[in-house]
Design a protein around this motif. Structure first.
Motif, PDB file in Angstrom:
ATOM      1  N   PHE A 254      29.557   1.106 -89.165  1.00  0.00           N
ATOM      2  CA  PHE A 254      30.573   1.876 -88.453  1.00  0.00           C
ATOM      3  C   PHE A 254      31.017   3.040 -89.328  1.00  0.00           C
ATOM      4  N   LYS A 255      31.146   4.206 -88.739  1.00  0.00           N
ATOM      5  CA  LYS A 255      31.690   5.359 -89.448  1.00  0.00           C
ATOM      6  C   LYS A 255      32.341   6.286 -88.433  1.00  0.00           C
ATOM      7  N   GLU A 256      33.632   6.540 -88.640  1.00  0.00           N
ATOM      8  CA  GLU A 256      34.347   7.361 -87.671  1.00  0.00           C
ATOM      9  C   GLU A 256      35.590   7.942 -88.334  1.00  0.00           C
ATOM     10  N   THR A 257      35.952   9.152 -87.927  1.00  0.00           N
ATOM     11  CA  THR A 257      37.191   9.779 -88.386  1.00  0.00           C
ATOM     12  C   THR A 257      38.223   9.667 -87.271  1.00  0.00           C
ATOM     13  N   VAL A 258      39.361   9.060 -87.607  1.00  0.00           N
ATOM     14  CA  VAL A 258      40.368   8.706 -86.615  1.00  0.00           C
ATOM     15  C   VAL A 258      41.733   9.169 -87.103  1.00  0.00           C
TER      16      VAL A 258
END
Length: 549
Positions: A254-258
Motif C-alpha cells: 500500500f502506498k498513498e498520500t492522504v
C-alpha cells in the motif's frame, strides 16, 4: 406445514454453516510462526522529495548505517499510571510497552499485558525519526543521549517529558516524548535548532514494525482463544478504515498520500497507531524488510532557517481500543473496533450495553438487562409468531389426519393444507420470525463481545470469571441446549418424521457450537430462550384453552 419446516430447516442449516465457518476461523486457525531471534530494529525509511513536489516524500531503502557504536546505546525506562515504556537511545525508538491496567491474565493482576516488545518471542516496536535531505535517520539510526536512564510520572503531575538529545553537523536535535496521566497517547516531537548557515530540510517519519508472530492474547488465556483480525489498517483516500493484511505487504504494498490519516497495527482488544498532523498531506506505505512487516507514515518537508528552531512530530497511541479516545485522534481510527457488516446495529447496541453497565456495575447483569430490553422491543412481533406456532400446534391432529387421508400424494395434501390454513387464519411462515429476529441481534452482540475491550476479563457471578471467554465448565451452553429442547416441546411437531428428527437434533448441534462461544454471548442466548419459553408457554396455553382461537 412442509413449506414452513423446509424454510426453518434451510434457515437453521445456513446459520449452522455460518457458525461452522466462524468456529473454524476463530478456533482452528493454524498458528503462525514466531521469531526465535531478536531482530535488529534499525531499519529506518529514507525519504527524499518526490519529483516536482517537496511535500510528497518517497521511501528509498533500508540501509542501516550506525551513527554511534552499539555500546553507546542504552535503554531508558519510563513509568506512568498507564504505561511502562522502554526507549532505546539508538534512534530513540520505543521497544517495549506494558499496560499495568490490563493484566495478562486475571489471576495475576501485577503482571501487565505487553503490547510492544523486542524479544526472542516477538518483535513489535514503534520507530520514529527525521529523514530527508538533512535528517539524521536518512542512512540509519543515530544514537541519542539522555539525562537519566529512568523516568517516572510523579504524584500530582499530569504529564511527564522525556528529552533525548543529538548533535549533528547542521543542527541540535531534541526528541521529546510527552506522556499524559491516564492516557495511552504519547506525543513525539522533534525540536530542530539549525546551527548551520544553510536551510535545514527534513521529514518526520513514524513506523510500526512487527514480525509474523501470533496475537499474544492467545498466549495468556487458559481457555480456547478467539482469533480476531491481526494486521494493519490505514485511512486511504477512498475509505476511512482500510485493512491491509500482512500477507499483502510484499505482494500488494500500500502506498498513498492522504490528508490526515493514521497508520495502525491491530490485534485483539488493542491497537498501536501513528497519528500525524490531520491538516497536512501525509504519505503512508507498507513494506517487508528482513521478514518484518513495516507500515510507515512520512510527513511533509520541514524547513528550518539558519539560527532558527523548527518542530515536527506526531502522536503515538499504544493501548486499548477505546472508541471515544480513538475517534478524537483521527477520523476513522475508532473503526479499528471492527463490528463487521452489522456495525450500524452493533455500535448502538454497545452504547446501550455501556449505559446499562454504568447503572448496574456488572457486565453480566448488563447483558441480561439488554436481553430483556431487546425482547421487550420485539415483543409484539414475537407474540404474533408464537400465536401462529400455537395455532399450528393446535392443528397438528388435523394435519396428521390429512397426511393419512392423502398418503404420498403431496400435491393434494399441500392444497388441502393451504385451504385449512386459510380457513383457520393461520400463517405457516409465522414461526420463522423469532429466529429471524434473533439472528441480527445475536451476530451484532457476538462482535460487540468480541471487540470491546471493556468486556475483557469482566466477571459475572459464581463460576463465570471472564465473560469474554468460554464457560470453563460448559454449564451455560448445556442450559442453553436444554432451553432449546423445551422450546421444541412447545412448538408444533412436523408431520414429516425426517423433519421431526432433524429438529430434535438442533439443540444438540447448537450446544456443541456454543461450547466455545464467549460466556457473555451464551448468557444472552440463555436469557433470551428463557424469556421466549415464558412468552410462548403463556400464548400456547391461552390459545389451546380457547375453543374459538
Amino acid at each position: 406445514m412442509d413449506l414452513q419446516r423446509t424454510i426453518l430447516i434451510v434457515g437453521l442449516a445456513v446459520v449452522g454453516y455460518l457458525m461452522v465457518l466462524q468456529w473454524n476461523q476463530d478456533y482452528n486457525k493454524p498458528p503462525e510462526l514466531s521469531t526465535t531471534e531478536v531482530v535488529s530494529v534499525g531499519e529506518a525509511p529514507v525519504a527524499q522529495a518526490a519529483t516536482g513536489s517537496s511535500d510528497a516524500p518517497v521511501l528509498e531503502s533500508d540501509t542501516v548505517v550506525d551513527h554511534g557504536s552499539a555500546a553507546s546505546a542504552q535503554l531508558i525506562t519510563v513509568t506512568t499510571d498507564t504505561l511502562n515504556v522502554t526507549i532505546d537511545t539508538r534512534g530513540g525508538d520505543i521497544v517495549s510497552v506494558a499496560l499495568p491496567e490490563y493484566p495478562k491474565v486475571k489471576s495475576q493482576p501485577d503482571n501487565p499485558f505487553v503490547l510492544l516488545e523486542n524479544s526472542q518471542n516477538r518483535l513489535f516496536v514503534a520507530q520514529s525519526g527525521l529523514t530527508g535531505t538533512d535528517g539524521p535517520d536518512r542512512h540509519g539510526h543515530p544514537v541519542f543521549t539522555a539525562a537519566k536512564t529512568s523516568y517516572q510520572l510523579e504524584d500530582g503531575k499530569d504529564n511527564l517529558q522525556v528529552d533525548l538529545t543529538l548533535k549533528t553537523d547542521k543542527a541540535d536535535i531534541t526528541k521529546r516524548y510527552t506522556f499524559e496521566r491516564g492516557g495511552y497517547q504519547v506525543s513525539v516531537d522533534y525540536l530542530i535548532h539549525n546551527t548551520s548557515d544553510q536551510m535545514w530540510r527534513g521529514n518526520f517519519y513514524g513506523q510500526l514494525k512487527r514480525d509474523n508472530s501470533k496475537d499474544p492474547s492467545s498466549e495468556f488465556s487458559s481457555k480456547t482463544t478467539i482469533n480476531t483480525y491481526l494486521g494493519a489498517a490505514v485511512r486511504s483516500n477512498e475509505k476511512q478504515y482500510q485493512k491491509v493484511d500482512f500477507d499483502d505487504f510484499a505482494s500488494k504494498p500500500f502506498k498513498e498520500t492522504v490528508e490526515g490519516g493514521y497508520a495502525a497495527i491491530l490485534q485483539h482488544y488493542f491497537v498501536v497507531a501513528w497519528v500525524p498532523g490531520q491538516e497536512q498531506q501525509n504519505t503512508y506505505q507498507t513494506r517487508v524488510v528482513n521478514g518484518n512487516n513495516i507500515i510507515s507514515v512520512v510527513e511533509p518537508v520541514v524547513e528550518v532557517k539558519p539560527g532558527q528552531t523548527g518542530e515536527a512530530g506526531a502522536i503515538l497511541y499504544v493501548g486499548p481500543k477505546n472508541q471515544e479516545v480513538l475517534a478524537k485522534l483521527a477520523d476513522g481510527l475508532n473503526l479499528t473496533i471492527d463490528y463487521g457488516i452489522l456495525w450500524w446495529f452493533a455500535k448502538p447496541l454497545f452504547e446501550l450495553l455501556k449505559f446499562l453497565h454504568s447503572i448496574l456495575g456488572n457486565w453480566g447483569w448488563s447483558i441480561i438487562a439488554l436481553t430483556v430490553i431487546v425482547k421487550a422491543v420485539f415483543f409484539p412481533l414475537s407474540a404474533a409468531s408464537y400465536r401462529s406456532m400455537a395455532k399450528m400446534r393446535k392443528l397438528s391432529p388435523k394435519l396428521q389426519a390429512l397426511k393419512e387421508q392423502y398418503g404420498d400424494d403431496r400435491q393434494k395434501m399441500s392444497q388441502a393444507m393451504m385451504e385449512m390454513y386459510k380457513k383457520e387464519k393461520v400463517n405457516p411462515m409465522g414461526g420463522c420470525l423469532p429466529i429471524l429476529v434473533q439472528m441480527p441481534v445475536f451476530i451484532a452482540l457476538y462482535w460487540v463481545l468480541l471487540e470491546s475491550v471493556e468486556i475483557r476479563q469482566a466477571p459475572f457471578i459464581l463460576w463465570i470469571h471472564d465473560l469474554s471467554q468460554m464457560d470453563p465448565y460448559f454449564i451455560l451452553p448445556l442450559i442453553m441446549g436444554a432451553s432449546m429442547f423445551v422450546q421444541q416441546l412447545l412448538s408444533p411437531t412436523p408431520p414429516d418424521p425426517v423433519q421431526a428428527r432433524v429438529m430434535k437434533l438442533m439443540p444438540v448441534i447448537f450446544t456443541v457450537f456454543f461450547l466455545w462461544f464467549p460466556a457473555g454471548l451464551v448468557l444472552y442466548w440463555v436469557v433470551n430462550n428463557l424469556l421466549s419459553i415464558a412468552q410462548q408457554y403463556y400464548i400456547t396455553r391461552k390459545i389451546e384453552a380457547d375453543p374459538n382461537a
